[in-house]
Write an enzyme that holds these catalytic residues in place. Structure first.
Site, PDB file in Angstrom:
ATOM      1  N   GLU A 177      -1.592 -28.383  28.075  1.00  0.00           N
ATOM      2  CA  GLU A 177      -2.650 -28.731  27.106  1.00  0.00           C
ATOM      3  C   GLU A 177      -2.406 -30.079  26.420  1.00  0.00           C
ATOM      4  O   GLU A 177      -3.328 -30.847  26.242  1.00  0.00           O
ATOM      5  CB  GLU A 177      -2.836 -27.663  26.016  1.00  0.00           C
ATOM      6  CG  GLU A 177      -3.413 -26.355  26.491  1.00  0.00           C
ATOM      7  CD  GLU A 177      -4.898 -26.439  26.793  1.00  0.00           C
ATOM      8  OE1 GLU A 177      -5.518 -27.468  26.520  1.00  0.00           O
ATOM      9  OE2 GLU A 177      -5.434 -25.444  27.327  1.00  0.00           O
ATOM     10  N   LYS A 206       0.677  -7.410  12.556  1.00  0.00           N
ATOM     11  CA  LYS A 206      -0.466  -6.608  12.108  1.00  0.00           C
ATOM     12  C   LYS A 206      -1.676  -7.087  12.896  1.00  0.00           C
ATOM     13  O   LYS A 206      -2.151  -8.202  12.720  1.00  0.00           O
ATOM     14  CB  LYS A 206      -0.689  -6.784  10.610  1.00  0.00           C
ATOM     15  CG  LYS A 206      -1.774  -5.879  10.034  1.00  0.00           C
ATOM     16  CD  LYS A 206      -1.851  -5.994   8.521  1.00  0.00           C
ATOM     17  CE  LYS A 206      -2.833  -4.998   7.945  1.00  0.00           C
ATOM     18  NZ  LYS A 206      -2.876  -5.057   6.470  1.00  0.00           N
ATOM     19  N   THR A 244       1.727  -4.474   4.068  1.00  0.00           N
ATOM     20  CA  THR A 244       1.623  -4.727   5.503  1.00  0.00           C
ATOM     21  C   THR A 244       1.099  -6.124   5.843  1.00  0.00           C
ATOM     22  O   THR A 244       1.243  -6.568   6.978  1.00  0.00           O
ATOM     23  CB  THR A 244       0.722  -3.680   6.184  1.00  0.00           C
ATOM     24  OG1 THR A 244      -0.542  -3.681   5.529  1.00  0.00           O
ATOM     25  CG2 THR A 244       1.345  -2.303   6.126  1.00  0.00           C
ATOM     26  N   ASP A 245       0.488  -6.794   4.860  1.00  0.00           N
ATOM     27  CA  ASP A 245      -0.157  -8.078   5.193  1.00  0.00           C
ATOM     28  C   ASP A 245       0.842  -9.129   5.680  1.00  0.00           C
ATOM     29  O   ASP A 245       0.530  -9.906   6.583  1.00  0.00           O
ATOM     30  CB  ASP A 245      -0.937  -8.622   3.991  1.00  0.00           C
ATOM     31  CG  ASP A 245      -2.201  -7.813   3.732  1.00  0.00           C
ATOM     32  OD1 ASP A 245      -2.463  -6.857   4.487  1.00  0.00           O
ATOM     33  OD2 ASP A 245      -2.925  -8.127   2.772  1.00  0.00           O
ATOM     34  N   TYR A 302      -8.266   0.584  -3.291  1.00  0.00           N
ATOM     35  CA  TYR A 302      -7.191   1.094  -4.139  1.00  0.00           C
ATOM     36  C   TYR A 302      -6.402  -0.089  -4.635  1.00  0.00           C
ATOM     37  O   TYR A 302      -6.654  -1.226  -4.236  1.00  0.00           O
ATOM     38  CB  TYR A 302      -6.269   2.030  -3.330  1.00  0.00           C
ATOM     39  CG  TYR A 302      -5.734   1.352  -2.092  1.00  0.00           C
ATOM     40  CD1 TYR A 302      -6.409   1.415  -0.883  1.00  0.00           C
ATOM     41  CD2 TYR A 302      -4.575   0.576  -2.159  1.00  0.00           C
ATOM     42  CE1 TYR A 302      -5.947   0.735   0.232  1.00  0.00           C
ATOM     43  CE2 TYR A 302      -4.107  -0.114  -1.036  1.00  0.00           C
ATOM     44  CZ  TYR A 302      -4.803  -0.022   0.154  1.00  0.00           C
ATOM     45  OH  TYR A 302      -4.358  -0.703   1.257  1.00  0.00           O
ATOM     46  N   THR A 357       0.823  -1.217   0.000  1.00  0.00           N
ATOM     47  CA  THR A 357       0.000   0.000   0.000  1.00  0.00           C
ATOM     48  C   THR A 357       0.852   1.260   0.000  1.00  0.00           C
ATOM     49  O   THR A 357       0.443   2.288  -0.537  1.00  0.00           O
ATOM     50  CB  THR A 357      -0.920  -0.007   1.241  1.00  0.00           C
ATOM     51  OG1 THR A 357      -1.793  -1.117   1.129  1.00  0.00           O
ATOM     52  CG2 THR A 357      -1.734   1.259   1.349  1.00  0.00           C
TER      53      THR A 357
HETATM   54  N1  GLN Z   1      -1.692  -1.965   3.850  1.00  0.00           N
HETATM   55  C1  GLN Z   1      -1.136  -2.798   2.988  1.00  0.00           C
HETATM   56  O1  GLN Z   1       0.044  -2.662   2.647  1.00  0.00           O
HETATM   57  C2  GLN Z   1      -1.964  -3.937   2.453  1.00  0.00           C
HETATM   58  C3  GLN Z   1      -1.869  -4.010   0.946  1.00  0.00           C
HETATM   59  C4  GLN Z   1      -1.594  -5.396   0.415  1.00  0.00           C
HETATM   60  N2  GLN Z   1      -2.617  -6.324   0.769  1.00  0.00           N
HETATM   61  C5  GLN Z   1      -0.208  -5.839   0.846  1.00  0.00           C
HETATM   62  O2  GLN Z   1       0.007  -6.411   1.879  1.00  0.00           O
HETATM   63  O3  GLN Z   1       0.706  -5.586   0.107  1.00  0.00           O
END
Ligand code: GLN
Length: 337
Positions: free
Chosen positions: A294, A173, A100-101, A34, A20
């Protein structure tokens, strides 16, 4: 005069991979709708002219993808380029822009395999640069600030999001959409404000210089898969993953990494067939799985992932399996890293 300032500034290389932070939407109101991985590194750097006050910055486009599509080969490619740059005398710090994923996976991977004390910062954004209140510019500015600072050396791979400096090992995340998406169960290491870093704690686990793993000796990564647990879970996924060649299966367990009685026999059988079984937890704010709590791990010869979430446990398992297939050694590594 300009040449003099350039000499005094650190040399920072930005390796761009997509996400992103390189995203673009149709209008400024599109903060969530986007396309990721659209904007090239030169344009990203040009968008933050203030970077030149922090460091001599140059960029490289390593790949241009949304990070959910990253492969083990992509990880190795990125890791090798980071190592080459870290070895270079005229590089003081490295920044990696990333979706970010799976950012937490890449950051942890690099934390395990890069033999350098130079700062390596992984950074992304929650909103594309075209959106109102885009967070990428400041996150990138902060990443370059930390990458060019001497205090960041030897602290392992770091993540700068939302003004915080997080350990690449711990950070995850935790929420999407919101800009305060990245958290660690153990808290941030510091803050970065107006280009200056403020440190509060040090990572306690082995990393980078102190790691027994080295990207330069890793030719490929073994197949390690994750199976998710929940009420009424069946053993179908576990068996299928093993059948498709998984060397280890990360059990993304409920609670303390508990295992359903419907799944236990399959996991006992898979372990007898040589597949490593690693119990982790998918609780949201940070799992904490202990041996023989467990499930009788000693008896079944299983491994526990301790506080590593399932996706981080996959990263360590892959790297660890390049060195050993001994479950005791694997468990030692899960305590130490
Ligand atoms: N906020 C993000 O970067 C998510 C955008 C995309 N799904 C990725 O991980 O590249």
């Amino acid at each position: 005069k300009e040449a003099e300032t350039q000499q005094k500034l650190a040399n920072v290389v930005i390796l761009a991979t997509g996400g992103t932070i390189a995203g673009a939407g149709a209008s400024a109101a599109n903060s969530a709708t986007y396309q990721a991985a659209k904007v090239g590194i030169e344009q990203l750097i040009a968008g933050v002219p203030e970077l030149s006050q922090l460091a001599n910055v140059r960029g490289e486009q390593v790949m241009q993808i949304a990070s959910e599509s990253i492969t083990n080969d992509n990880l190795l490619q990125l890791g090798r380029r980071v190592a080459e740059l870290a070895d270079s005398k005229d590089v003081d710090g490295i920044v990696i822009t990333h979706g970010t994923d799976t950012l937490e996976e890449t950051a942890y991977f690099l934390n395990l395999v890069e033999k350098t004390d130079k700062p390596i910062i992984v950074v992304g954004s929650m909103r594309p640069g075209t959106a109102m209140s885009a967070d990428g510019m400041l996150n990138l500015y902060n990443a370059v600030a930390v990458a060019s600072s001497k205090e960041a050396r030897g602290k392992g791979v770091l993540v700068t999001m939302n003004d915080e400096i997080q350990s690449g090992r711990d950070v995850s995340k935790m929420i999407n959409i919101k800009t305060e998406a990245f958290k660690s169960a153990w808290g941030p290491l510091g803050m970065v404000v107006e280009g200056k870093s403020y440190w509060f704690r040090m990572p306690a686990k082995r990393h980078t210089m102190d790691s027994e793993f080295d990207i330069k000796t890793i030719e490929s990564l073994p197949n390690v898969e994750i199976a998710y647990s929940y009420g009424n879970v069946s053993d179908t996924a576990y068996k299928a993953l093993a059948q498709s060649g998984a060397k280890a299966i990360i059990h993304a367990g409920t609670g303390n990494g508990s295992v359903s009685s419907r799944v236990v026999p399959a996991l006992q059988g898979l372990r007898k067939d040589g597949v490593q079984i690693i119990r982790s937890s998918h609780v949201n704010a940070g799992g904490f799985v202990l041996r023989n709590a467990e499930q009788p791990d000693d008896k079944y010869d299983w491994v526990v992932a301790h506080d590593l979430n399932p996706q981080k446990a996959r990263i360590l398992a892959m790297v660890a399996l390049t060195k050993t297939n001994d479950s005791k050694e694997l468990q030692r590594m899960f305590w130490e890293y």
